[in-house]
Motif scaffolding. Structure first.
Motif, PDB file in Angstrom:
ATOM      1  N   ALA A  39       0.830  -1.206   0.000  1.00 38.34           N
ATOM      2  CA  ALA A  39       0.000   0.000   0.000  1.00 38.34           C
ATOM      3  C   ALA A  39       0.866   1.258   0.000  1.00 38.34           C
ATOM      4  O   ALA A  39       0.545   2.239  -0.685  1.00 38.34           O
ATOM      5  CB  ALA A  39      -0.935  -0.002   1.210  1.00 38.34           C
ATOM      6  N   TYR A  43       0.182   3.951  -3.003  1.00 35.33           N
ATOM      7  CA  TYR A  43      -0.527   5.201  -2.741  1.00 35.33           C
ATOM      8  C   TYR A  43       0.415   6.291  -2.255  1.00 35.33           C
ATOM      9  O   TYR A  43       1.445   5.998  -1.637  1.00 35.33           O
ATOM     10  CB  TYR A  43      -1.613   4.984  -1.685  1.00 35.33           C
ATOM     11  CG  TYR A  43      -2.691   4.028  -2.110  1.00 35.33           C
ATOM     12  CD1 TYR A  43      -3.546   4.336  -3.158  1.00 35.33           C
ATOM     13  CD2 TYR A  43      -2.851   2.812  -1.475  1.00 35.33           C
ATOM     14  CE1 TYR A  43      -4.538   3.457  -3.555  1.00 35.33           C
ATOM     15  CE2 TYR A  43      -3.846   1.922  -1.856  1.00 35.33           C
ATOM     16  CZ  TYR A  43      -4.679   2.257  -2.902  1.00 35.33           C
ATOM     17  OH  TYR A  43      -5.657   1.384  -3.293  1.00 35.33           O
ATOM     18  N   GLY A  48      -5.983   9.649   4.065  1.00 36.09           N
ATOM     19  CA  GLY A  48      -7.178   9.726   3.246  1.00 36.09           C
ATOM     20  C   GLY A  48      -8.314  10.518   3.877  1.00 36.09           C
ATOM     21  O   GLY A  48      -9.302  10.808   3.214  1.00 36.09           O
ATOM     22  N   GLY A  78      -5.154  -3.303  -4.291  1.00 38.37           N
ATOM     23  CA  GLY A  78      -5.287  -2.317  -3.223  1.00 38.37           C
ATOM     24  C   GLY A  78      -6.686  -1.762  -3.051  1.00 38.37           C
ATOM     25  O   GLY A  78      -6.881  -0.782  -2.343  1.00 38.37           O
ATOM     26  N   GLU A  82      -6.932   1.793   2.360  1.00 37.95           N
ATOM     27  CA  GLU A  82      -6.721   3.234   2.278  1.00 37.95           C
ATOM     28  C   GLU A  82      -5.735   3.595   3.383  1.00 37.95           C
ATOM     29  O   GLU A  82      -5.709   2.961   4.432  1.00 37.95           O
ATOM     30  CB  GLU A  82      -8.016   4.029   2.376  1.00 37.95           C
ATOM     31  CG  GLU A  82      -8.645   4.096   3.733  1.00 37.95           C
ATOM     32  CD  GLU A  82      -9.912   4.935   3.746  1.00 37.95           C
ATOM     33  OE1 GLU A  82      -9.970   5.988   3.090  1.00 37.95           O
ATOM     34  OE2 GLU A  82     -10.835   4.531   4.444  1.00 37.95           O
TER      35      GLU A  82
END
Length: 126
Positions: A39, A43, A48, A78, A82
């Motif tokens: 992750a 990202y 988030g 993914g 988050e």
């Protein structure tokens, strides 16, 4: 003879240390293949929810949240992850469940209503 025994003991200690170091390296390699590392590569390092940005110095405060709350569901794309900061992640989980794992929406009568200081003013007057 004591010298010979000391050498054997040192060899055993060194082999134990080598095994510990090897195990630590293997575990580190496994972690890099884990969903957190995936992750973090996938990202941007931004919460988030609150949009706080992270760097290598404070990256330990950025956590992977499973959107469907199933930690065993980790698709490689993914889609169930988050990134949330520690504070937003804790807030997300406290909204969903209390410390006993109960949802407030499922059991609204279990919410605390007792106020231990309700009559404090009268108690202090006495």
């Amino acid at each position: 003879m004591n010298h010979y025994l000391n050498e054997i003991i040192m060899t055993i200690k060194n082999s134990k240390l080598d095994k510990i170091v090897l195990d630590a390296r293997i575990n580190a390699e496994k972690r890099t293949m884990g969903y957190r590392e995936q992750a973090l590569k996938m990202y941007p390092w931004v919460c988030g929810r609150c949009a706080r940005t992270f760097s290598r110095e404070n990256l330990q405060l950025l956590e992977v949240h499973h959107k469907n709350h199933n930690h065993d569901y980790n698709p490689t794309d993914g889609s169930n992850w988050e990134l949330l900061c520690t504070y937003c992640h804790e807030n997300e989980h406290s909204r969903v469940k209390d410390s006993a794992g109960r949802s407030a929406a499922q059991n609204p009568e279990s919410l605390a209503t007792f106020n231990p200081f309700a009559d404090l003013k009268n108690i202090l007057k006495k």
